[in-house]
Design a protein around this motif. Structure first.
Motif, short mmCIF file in Angstrom:
data_model
loop_
_atom_site.label_atom_id
_atom_site.label_comp_id
_atom_site.label_asym_id
_atom_site.label_seq_id
_atom_site.Cartn_x
_atom_site.Cartn_y
_atom_site.Cartn_z
N ARG A 197 0.84 -1.20 0.00
CA ARG A 197 0.00 0.00 0.00
C ARG A 197 0.88 1.26 0.00
O ARG A 197 0.91 2.02 0.95
N PHE A 198 1.62 1.43 -1.09
CA PHE A 198 2.45 2.61 -1.24
C PHE A 198 2.38 3.06 -2.69
O PHE A 198 1.94 2.32 -3.58
N ALA A 252 -6.29 4.57 -2.43
CA ALA A 252 -5.30 5.00 -1.45
C ALA A 252 -5.91 5.91 -0.39
O ALA A 252 -6.89 6.61 -0.63
N SER A 253 -5.29 5.89 0.79
CA SER A 253 -5.74 6.71 1.92
C SER A 253 -4.53 7.42 2.52
O SER A 253 -3.40 7.26 2.05
N ALA A 254 -4.76 8.16 3.58
CA ALA A 254 -3.68 8.90 4.23
C ALA A 254 -2.55 7.97 4.69
O ALA A 254 -1.37 8.33 4.62
N HIS A 255 -2.90 6.78 5.14
CA HIS A 255 -1.87 5.89 5.67
C HIS A 255 -0.94 5.40 4.57
O HIS A 255 0.19 4.99 4.84
N TRP A 256 -1.42 5.41 3.32
CA TRP A 256 -0.53 5.07 2.21
C TRP A 256 0.63 6.06 2.13
O TRP A 256 1.71 5.71 1.66
N GLY A 257 0.38 7.29 2.56
CA GLY A 257 1.44 8.28 2.56
C GLY A 257 2.59 7.88 3.47
O GLY A 257 3.76 8.05 3.12
N ARG A 258 2.26 7.32 4.63
CA ARG A 258 3.30 6.84 5.55
C ARG A 258 4.08 5.71 4.89
O ARG A 258 5.32 5.70 4.91
N HIS A 259 3.37 4.74 4.30
CA HIS A 259 4.05 3.63 3.63
C HIS A 259 4.94 4.13 2.49
O HIS A 259 6.04 3.62 2.28
N GLY A 311 6.37 7.10 2.26
CA GLY A 311 7.53 7.76 2.82
C GLY A 311 8.59 6.78 3.29
O GLY A 311 9.79 6.97 3.03
N ILE A 312 8.17 5.72 3.97
CA ILE A 312 9.13 4.71 4.45
C ILE A 312 9.81 4.01 3.28
O ILE A 312 11.03 3.81 3.27
N THR A 313 9.00 3.63 2.27
CA THR A 313 9.55 2.97 1.09
C THR A 313 10.53 3.88 0.37
O THR A 313 11.61 3.45 -0.07
N ALA A 314 10.20 5.17 0.25
CA ALA A 314 11.07 6.12 -0.44
C ALA A 314 12.40 6.28 0.30
O ALA A 314 13.45 6.44 -0.34
N LYS A 315 12.37 6.25 1.61
CA LYS A 315 13.62 6.35 2.39
C LYS A 315 14.54 5.18 2.07
O LYS A 315 15.75 5.35 1.86
N LEU A 316 13.98 3.99 2.04
CA LEU A 316 14.78 2.81 1.74
C LEU A 316 15.29 2.84 0.30
O LEU A 316 16.45 2.54 0.02
#
Length: 402
Positions: free
Chosen positions: A189-190, A341-348, A350-355
């Motif tokens: 979910r990203f 997609a929802s707001a929580h997809w934004g968190r996923h 962001g984490i994926t983009a960092k990696l």
């Protein structure tokens, strides 16, 4: 012709429920010795309220737990005809199947309305796979708390291994929950780069002719930056203020109180700092916040009040929907993901983009505030992407038009 259902209690939100004494749990089959009781609760509803009070400073978590607690309580009374404190392992197995298909739907399901409305119902419809997982986690937290508080003897749900529930149709029966191991399930979910580019393009296309349009545009830019660079939970953006951004020895950090009241800090990269400065200057504030700056992180364009997690989700839903229309026809599957997609997809995301940017996995774990490194590893897709690229070497021979 509508059907009238007679139930032990009317289907009403938790704060409106009045339970008859024989069902209120004061003598539930799973009640612990009263001498062990660590909370002021004699009934199941009281015990649930004690549990929820532990999360009154985490609005997002509170709403989720409240929803799942009242669903379980109502189901135990209406469907099982017993107090929540009398539910056993078999009851919980039945409840998980019920979540997959709440029946009769005319009784349990209805359109989203205000909680004070007479048309309010606990469900909109059957829960998705991820929603069932959320419900399981919330209920397990409740039951564990009640055991620890000396209210219940044991946690029947704990007898059901914490598993990933997957919806599957059966030839001989309705949808029911089928167990599958949850270990190392990849987070999907990203938004990938193409989808994120569509999101930023949709934001840039927002009208800015009038003041309100400019306010909404600048807020949308800041929301996108925060999600991508800091990977917060939606409830954290609702509850935190500008002074959660702080400078320490020349370095900027975002200080956050997350799930369970855990305090942490996340480094603010230069691009994030510039996004913060831009948004604050648009709001007429100083470039960076002081320690006494209680301005909401995200403000309503109407009155400057903090926007709720629900409103944040609505804003993002509109942006994601607009972004979906910008994707090419051959990306129809990505359009569907964006619309879901929802707001929580934004968190996923962001984490994926960092990696994906090459940040050390250990630091990404700290940024994401994951207790277990295995949770962070679920966001790593590099090996599978290389594997999939290799698969593209194989082509499908075909005579004539494909």
């Amino acid at each position: 012709m509508s059907i009238t259902y007679t139930t032990v209690v009317p289907l009403r939100p938790l704060d409106e429920i009045t339970v008859p004494a024989e069902f209120d749990g004061h003598d539930g089959a799973n009640r612990a010795d009263p001498m062990r009781l660590q909370i002021q609760a004699t009934t199941d509803a009281d015990a649930i309220r004690c549990f929820l009070s532990e999360y009154d400073r985490s609005p997002g978590t509170y709403r989720i737990y409240q929803r799942e607690c009242e669903r379980l309580l109502l189901w135990s009374l209406v469907d099982c005809g017993k107090p929540l404190s009398s539910l056993n392992r078999q009851d919980f197995e039945g409840y998980l199947n019920f979540l997959a298909d709440p029946q009769p739907s005319a009784l349990w399901c209805g359109a989203k309305v205000n909680r004070t409305s007479e048309k309010w119902r606990p469900f909109v419809g059957p829960l998705s796979e991820s929603a069932v997982l959320t419900a399981m986690a919330a209920i397990n937290s409740l039951m564990t708390y009640l055991v620890d508080a000396g209210y219940l003897q044991g946690n029947p749900l704990g007898l059901i291994r914490q598993r990933r529930r997957k919806m599957s149709g059966e030839v001989t029966g309705p949808l029911r929950a089928v167990a599958q191991t949850e270990e190392m399930v990849k987070v999907e979910r990203f938004l990938d780069q193409q989808m994120w580019d569509a999101v930023t393009s949709a934001i840039e296309a927002m009208p800015r002719d009038a003041e309100r349009g400019r306010d909404e545009y600048e807020r949308a830019r800041f929301i996108a930056a925060v999600l991508y660079m800091l990977a917060p939970r939606a409830g954290e953006l609702e509850s935190h203020r500008m002074n959660s951004f702080r400078e320490e020895r020349g370095l900027w950090w975002w200080h956050v109180v997350g799930k369970g009241g855990k305090k942490a800090k996340v480094p603010v990269a230069d691009d994030m700092l510039q996004a913060l400065i831009r948004y604050r200057k648009h709001l007429g504030l100083t470039a960076v916040p002081r320690r006494d700056d209680n301005t909401p992180l995200l403000v309503s364009v109407k009155d400057g009040s903090p926007i709720t997690a629900r409103r944040l989700n609505q804003i993002l839903k509109q942006i994601f929907s607009a972004a979906a229309e910008l994707l090419p026809p051959e990306a129809e599957h990505k359009k569907e993901k964006l619309r879901a997609a929802s707001a929580h997809w934004g968190r996923h995301t962001g984490i994926t983009a960092k990696l994906d940017s090459g940040i050390n996995e250990r630091f990404v774990q700290k940024d994401a505030r994951h207790t277990d490194a295995r949770t962070t590893q679920r966001y790593i897709h590099e090996e599978e992407e290389r594997w999939h690229d290799e698969a593209q070497k194989q082509r499908l021979p075909w005579n004539g038009k494909k």
